[in-house]
Write a protein that holds these residues in place. Sequence first.
Motif, mmCIF file in Angstrom:
data_model
loop_
_atom_site.group_PDB
_atom_site.id
_atom_site.type_symbol
_atom_site.label_atom_id
_atom_site.label_comp_id
_atom_site.label_asym_id
_atom_site.label_seq_id
_atom_site.Cartn_x
_atom_site.Cartn_y
_atom_site.Cartn_z
ATOM 1 N N ALA A 115 -12.492 -3.360 -0.653
ATOM 2 C CA ALA A 115 -12.206 -4.028 -1.703
ATOM 3 C C ALA A 115 -13.053 -5.862 -1.117
ATOM 4 O O ALA A 115 -13.115 -5.776 0.289
ATOM 5 C CB ALA A 115 -10.847 -4.133 -2.401
ATOM 6 N N THR A 116 -13.366 -6.618 -2.615
ATOM 7 C CA THR A 116 -13.187 -7.587 -2.131
ATOM 8 C C THR A 116 -12.081 -8.781 -2.372
ATOM 9 O O THR A 116 -11.795 -8.339 -3.386
ATOM 10 C CB THR A 116 -14.619 -8.494 -2.299
ATOM 11 O OG1 THR A 116 -14.913 -7.729 -3.443
ATOM 12 C CG2 THR A 116 -15.750 -7.744 -1.431
ATOM 13 N N GLY A 117 -11.586 -10.330 -1.865
ATOM 14 C CA GLY A 117 -11.007 -10.793 -2.450
ATOM 15 C C GLY A 117 -9.734 -10.456 -1.864
ATOM 16 O O GLY A 117 -9.535 -9.861 -0.513
ATOM 17 N N GLN A 118 -8.398 -11.597 -1.974
ATOM 18 C CA GLN A 118 -7.559 -11.483 -1.526
ATOM 19 C C GLN A 118 -7.059 -9.818 -2.522
ATOM 20 O O GLN A 118 -6.337 -10.254 -3.598
ATOM 21 C CB GLN A 118 -6.649 -12.733 -1.654
ATOM 22 C CG GLN A 118 -4.958 -13.041 -1.024
ATOM 23 C CD GLN A 118 -4.894 -14.480 -1.364
ATOM 24 O OE1 GLN A 118 -6.147 -14.847 -1.499
ATOM 25 N NE2 GLN A 118 -3.076 -14.433 -1.585
ATOM 26 N N PRO A 119 -5.914 -9.455 -1.561
ATOM 27 C CA PRO A 119 -5.485 -8.385 -1.836
ATOM 28 C C PRO A 119 -4.117 -8.948 -1.814
ATOM 29 O O PRO A 119 -3.108 -9.357 -1.419
ATOM 30 C CB PRO A 119 -5.108 -7.011 -1.068
ATOM 31 C CG PRO A 119 -5.530 -7.964 -0.158
ATOM 32 C CD PRO A 119 -6.480 -9.228 -0.117
ATOM 33 N N ARG A 120 -3.279 -8.129 -2.979
ATOM 34 C CA ARG A 120 -1.913 -8.045 -3.330
ATOM 35 C C ARG A 120 -1.059 -7.266 -2.261
ATOM 36 O O ARG A 120 -2.220 -5.921 -2.067
ATOM 37 C CB ARG A 120 -1.074 -7.756 -4.463
ATOM 38 C CG ARG A 120 -1.756 -9.129 -5.758
ATOM 39 C CD ARG A 120 -1.159 -8.854 -6.941
ATOM 40 N NE ARG A 120 -1.777 -7.126 -7.611
ATOM 41 C CZ ARG A 120 -0.767 -6.141 -8.151
ATOM 42 N NH1 ARG A 120 0.768 -6.710 -8.524
ATOM 43 N NH2 ARG A 120 -0.794 -5.431 -8.262
ATOM 44 N N THR A 121 -0.310 -7.341 -1.522
ATOM 45 C CA THR A 121 0.264 -5.996 -0.333
ATOM 46 C C THR A 121 0.819 -5.455 -1.052
ATOM 47 O O THR A 121 0.262 -4.029 -0.383
ATOM 48 C CB THR A 121 2.035 -6.514 0.124
ATOM 49 O OG1 THR A 121 2.062 -7.872 0.782
ATOM 50 C CG2 THR A 121 2.323 -5.898 0.355
ATOM 51 N N ALA A 122 1.015 -5.153 -2.504
ATOM 52 C CA ALA A 122 1.461 -3.729 -2.995
ATOM 53 C C ALA A 122 -0.372 -3.151 -3.654
ATOM 54 O O ALA A 122 -0.005 -1.443 -3.443
ATOM 55 C CB ALA A 122 1.838 -3.960 -4.531
ATOM 56 N N ASP A 123 -1.120 -3.761 -3.077
ATOM 57 C CA ASP A 123 -2.420 -2.962 -4.278
ATOM 58 C C ASP A 123 -2.284 -1.879 -2.425
ATOM 59 O O ASP A 123 -3.285 -1.376 -2.423
ATOM 60 C CB ASP A 123 -3.388 -3.551 -4.126
ATOM 61 C CG ASP A 123 -3.179 -4.037 -5.674
ATOM 62 O OD1 ASP A 123 -2.214 -3.414 -6.765
ATOM 63 O OD2 ASP A 123 -3.265 -5.469 -6.225
ATOM 64 N N VAL A 124 -2.474 -3.244 -1.070
ATOM 65 C CA VAL A 124 -2.785 -2.285 0.128
ATOM 66 C C VAL A 124 -2.455 -1.374 0.621
ATOM 67 O O VAL A 124 -2.903 -0.615 0.661
ATOM 68 C CB VAL A 124 -2.931 -3.139 1.221
ATOM 69 C CG1 VAL A 124 -3.338 -2.863 2.502
ATOM 70 C CG2 VAL A 124 -3.620 -4.725 0.952
ATOM 71 N N VAL A 125 -0.952 -1.473 0.478
ATOM 72 C CA VAL A 125 0.306 -0.412 0.377
ATOM 73 C C VAL A 125 -0.479 0.834 -0.034
ATOM 74 O O VAL A 125 -0.663 1.907 0.218
ATOM 75 C CB VAL A 125 1.754 -1.017 0.046
ATOM 76 C CG1 VAL A 125 2.273 0.596 0.397
ATOM 77 C CG2 VAL A 125 1.743 -1.626 1.263
ATOM 78 N N ALA A 126 -0.677 0.904 -1.498
ATOM 79 C CA ALA A 126 -1.184 1.825 -2.266
ATOM 80 C C ALA A 126 -2.211 2.202 -2.310
ATOM 81 O O ALA A 126 -2.301 3.990 -1.725
ATOM 82 C CB ALA A 126 -1.656 1.778 -4.031
ATOM 83 N N ALA A 127 -3.366 1.516 -1.642
ATOM 84 C CA ALA A 127 -4.960 2.499 -0.992
ATOM 85 C C ALA A 127 -4.509 2.635 0.260
ATOM 86 O O ALA A 127 -5.184 3.977 0.537
ATOM 87 C CB ALA A 127 -5.501 0.882 -0.862
ATOM 88 N N LEU A 128 -3.126 2.879 1.106
ATOM 89 C CA LEU A 128 -3.389 3.833 2.363
ATOM 90 C C LEU A 128 -3.137 4.717 1.962
ATOM 91 O O LEU A 128 -2.993 5.532 2.545
ATOM 92 C CB LEU A 128 -1.981 3.274 2.924
ATOM 93 C CG LEU A 128 -2.638 1.216 3.414
ATOM 94 C CD1 LEU A 128 -1.156 1.216 4.892
ATOM 95 C CD2 LEU A 128 -3.193 1.947 4.451
ATOM 96 N N GLY A 129 -2.749 4.713 0.172
ATOM 97 C CA GLY A 129 -2.128 6.107 0.525
ATOM 98 C C GLY A 129 -3.318 7.771 -0.072
ATOM 99 O O GLY A 129 -4.073 8.477 0.471
ATOM 100 N N ASP A 130 -4.818 7.288 0.383
ATOM 101 C CA ASP A 130 -5.977 7.635 0.072
ATOM 102 C C ASP A 130 -6.682 7.798 1.594
ATOM 103 O O ASP A 130 -7.237 8.533 1.833
ATOM 104 C CB ASP A 130 -7.224 6.563 -0.631
ATOM 105 C CG ASP A 130 -7.310 6.346 -1.920
ATOM 106 O OD1 ASP A 130 -6.339 7.288 -2.526
ATOM 107 O OD2 ASP A 130 -7.485 5.632 -2.196
ATOM 108 N N ALA A 131 -5.896 7.571 2.801
ATOM 109 C CA ALA A 131 -6.129 7.554 3.913
ATOM 110 C C ALA A 131 -5.766 8.837 4.915
ATOM 111 O O ALA A 131 -5.610 9.088 5.805
ATOM 112 C CB ALA A 131 -6.146 6.211 4.443
ATOM 113 N N TRP A 132 -4.314 9.019 4.306
ATOM 114 C CA TRP A 132 -3.429 10.306 4.605
ATOM 115 C C TRP A 132 -3.932 11.858 3.338
ATOM 116 O O TRP A 132 -4.012 11.759 2.956
ATOM 117 C CB TRP A 132 -2.169 9.490 4.157
ATOM 118 C CG TRP A 132 -1.832 8.436 5.029
ATOM 119 C CD1 TRP A 132 -2.566 8.283 5.898
ATOM 120 C CD2 TRP A 132 -0.818 7.647 4.887
ATOM 121 N NE1 TRP A 132 -1.797 6.865 6.690
ATOM 122 C CE2 TRP A 132 -1.259 6.618 5.569
ATOM 123 C CE3 TRP A 132 -0.170 7.150 3.988
ATOM 124 C CZ2 TRP A 132 -0.280 5.550 5.841
ATOM 125 C CZ3 TRP A 132 0.858 6.136 3.649
ATOM 126 C CH2 TRP A 132 0.220 5.288 4.754
#
Length: 108
Positions: free
Chosen positions: A91-108
């Motif tokens: 992603a580019t730009g400033q992320p929101r905390t909720a979006d980062v936490v949600a994106a971590l789901g793709d890493a597991w």
Amino acid sequence: MRGQESDKRLGAAELGRELGDRATLVQFSTAFCAPCRATRRVLGEVARMVPGVAHIEIDAEDRLALVRELDVRKTPTVLVLDAEGRIVRRATGQPRTADVVAALGDAW
């Protein structure tokens, strides 16, 4: 954060630090980038909240070869890596905390 899967793996040799046990948030920043400072706070907070997640910030101006290799075109750019160092989200730009936490789901 949009998905962008990749077969390329990044590790300590490329990033300068060890990966997180579960996932790694890689942030490309520049010195005068105001959204980069806010992104640093968000990613640092997520890394402290979620066990096994590391946050690595890379100065894009100091690592031009890596920036070119990964096609980083603006800052901040955030890559989410799985435990093996594969890029699972970008992603580019400033992320929101909720979006980062949600994106971590793709890493597991």
